[in-house]
Design a protein around this motif. Sequence first.
Motif, PDB file in Angstrom:
ATOM      1  N   HIS A 164     -35.856  24.626  44.328  1.00  0.00           N
ATOM      2  CA  HIS A 164     -36.490  25.256  43.168  1.00  0.00           C
ATOM      3  C   HIS A 164     -35.867  24.764  41.861  1.00  0.00           C
ATOM      4  CE1 HIS A 164     -39.241  27.921  45.232  1.00  0.00           C
ATOM      5  NE2 HIS A 164     -38.270  28.232  46.086  1.00  0.00           N
ATOM      6  N   HIS A 165     -34.563  24.537  41.857  1.00  0.00           N
ATOM      7  CA  HIS A 165     -33.896  23.984  40.674  1.00  0.00           C
ATOM      8  C   HIS A 165     -34.487  22.628  40.311  1.00  0.00           C
ATOM      9  CE1 HIS A 165     -30.960  22.091  38.085  1.00  0.00           C
ATOM     10  NE2 HIS A 165     -30.794  21.152  39.000  1.00  0.00           N
ATOM     11  N   CYS A 166     -34.714  21.789  41.301  1.00  0.00           N
ATOM     12  CA  CYS A 166     -35.285  20.465  41.008  1.00  0.00           C
ATOM     13  C   CYS A 166     -36.660  20.613  40.358  1.00  0.00           C
ATOM     14  CB  CYS A 166     -35.362  19.621  42.278  1.00  0.00           C
ATOM     15  SG  CYS A 166     -33.734  19.050  42.830  1.00  0.00           S
ATOM     16  N   ALA A 167     -37.489  21.524  40.842  1.00  0.00           N
ATOM     17  CA  ALA A 167     -38.798  21.739  40.215  1.00  0.00           C
ATOM     18  C   ALA A 167     -38.615  22.203  38.771  1.00  0.00           C
ATOM     19  CB  ALA A 167     -39.615  22.747  41.023  1.00  0.00           C
ATOM     20  N   ASP A 168     -37.724  23.159  38.541  1.00  0.00           N
ATOM     21  CA  ASP A 168     -37.478  23.661  37.189  1.00  0.00           C
ATOM     22  C   ASP A 168     -36.955  22.557  36.271  1.00  0.00           C
ATOM     23  OD1 ASP A 168     -38.169  26.259  37.981  1.00  0.00           O
ATOM     24  OD2 ASP A 168     -36.079  26.904  38.234  1.00  0.00           O
ATOM     25  N   SER A 169     -35.958  21.853  36.732  1.00  0.00           N
ATOM     26  CA  SER A 169     -35.311  20.821  35.924  1.00  0.00           C
ATOM     27  C   SER A 169     -36.277  19.680  35.596  1.00  0.00           C
ATOM     28  CB  SER A 169     -34.092  20.273  36.682  1.00  0.00           C
ATOM     29  OG  SER A 169     -33.508  19.216  35.979  1.00  0.00           O
ATOM     30  N   GLY A 194     -46.929  17.025  42.377  1.00  0.00           N
ATOM     31  CA  GLY A 194     -47.860  16.845  41.259  1.00  0.00           C
ATOM     32  C   GLY A 194     -47.155  16.387  39.993  1.00  0.00           C
ATOM     33  N   LEU A 195     -46.033  17.011  39.715  1.00  0.00           N
ATOM     34  CA  LEU A 195     -45.266  16.680  38.515  1.00  0.00           C
ATOM     35  C   LEU A 195     -44.800  15.231  38.543  1.00  0.00           C
ATOM     36  CD1 LEU A 195     -43.589  18.344  36.116  1.00  0.00           C
ATOM     37  CD2 LEU A 195     -41.729  17.676  37.597  1.00  0.00           C
ATOM     38  N   HIS A 196     -44.259  14.789  39.653  1.00  0.00           N
ATOM     39  CA  HIS A 196     -43.757  13.415  39.745  1.00  0.00           C
ATOM     40  C   HIS A 196     -44.885  12.396  39.707  1.00  0.00           C
ATOM     41  CE1 HIS A 196     -39.291  13.645  40.484  1.00  0.00           C
ATOM     42  NE2 HIS A 196     -39.649  14.920  40.412  1.00  0.00           N
ATOM     43  N   ALA A 197     -46.056  12.746  40.204  1.00  0.00           N
ATOM     44  CA  ALA A 197     -47.202  11.840  40.090  1.00  0.00           C
ATOM     45  C   ALA A 197     -47.534  11.624  38.617  1.00  0.00           C
ATOM     46  CB  ALA A 197     -48.406  12.394  40.849  1.00  0.00           C
TER      47      ALA A 197
END
Length: 153
Positions: A44-49, A95-98
Motif C-alpha cells: 500500500h505504501h508503494c501505491a501511495d508513494s 494503472g498508475l505505472h502504465a
Amino acid sequence: MLDEFITDISSFPVRLRNEVQHLNSEQLNIPYRPGGWTIRQLVHHCADSHMNSLMRFKLALTEDQPVIKPYFEDRWAELPDSKMEIEPALQILEGLHARWTTLLKSLTAEQLKKVFVHPEHGTEISLEENIALYAWHCNHHLAHVVSLKPKKE
C-alpha cells in the motif's frame, strides 16, 4: 541508464505482483524488518508513494518550480486502507505505472531538467533525478519482499 530506470519503474507492478500474489494473509502481515511495516503495508505504501510521485512529475511539467506537499508516510501506513487486502493497491500500481511510463518515455531532454522543490530540505529535484530515485524505490521495496521468502517457506 535513464532507459534502465524507466524499465525498472515500468516493470515494477508485474514484479511486485509475482512476489506477493501467492502470499496468504498471515504472510502479508509479516514485517519486512523488526519494527517495520508488514508486507501488506509496504504494498500500500508503494501505491501511495508512486501516486504522489506521478503528481509531482505533472506539477513540475505544468508549473514553474512547484513546491510539493510532503506527507507522513509512517502515518499513512497506519490508516485502515493500508491494512486492507492488497489487490486494490496492486491494481492502482498497474494503472498508475502504465500512465507514468507513457509520460516518462515522452519526456524531452529539456523536460527532464524541470524541477520541483521539496520544502523540508529546500532542494530542487529534477525529473531526471526523480526517475532514478523511484527506480531505486521500486527495487528497494521489492528486495524487502524477496528477502522474506526463506522465512515463509
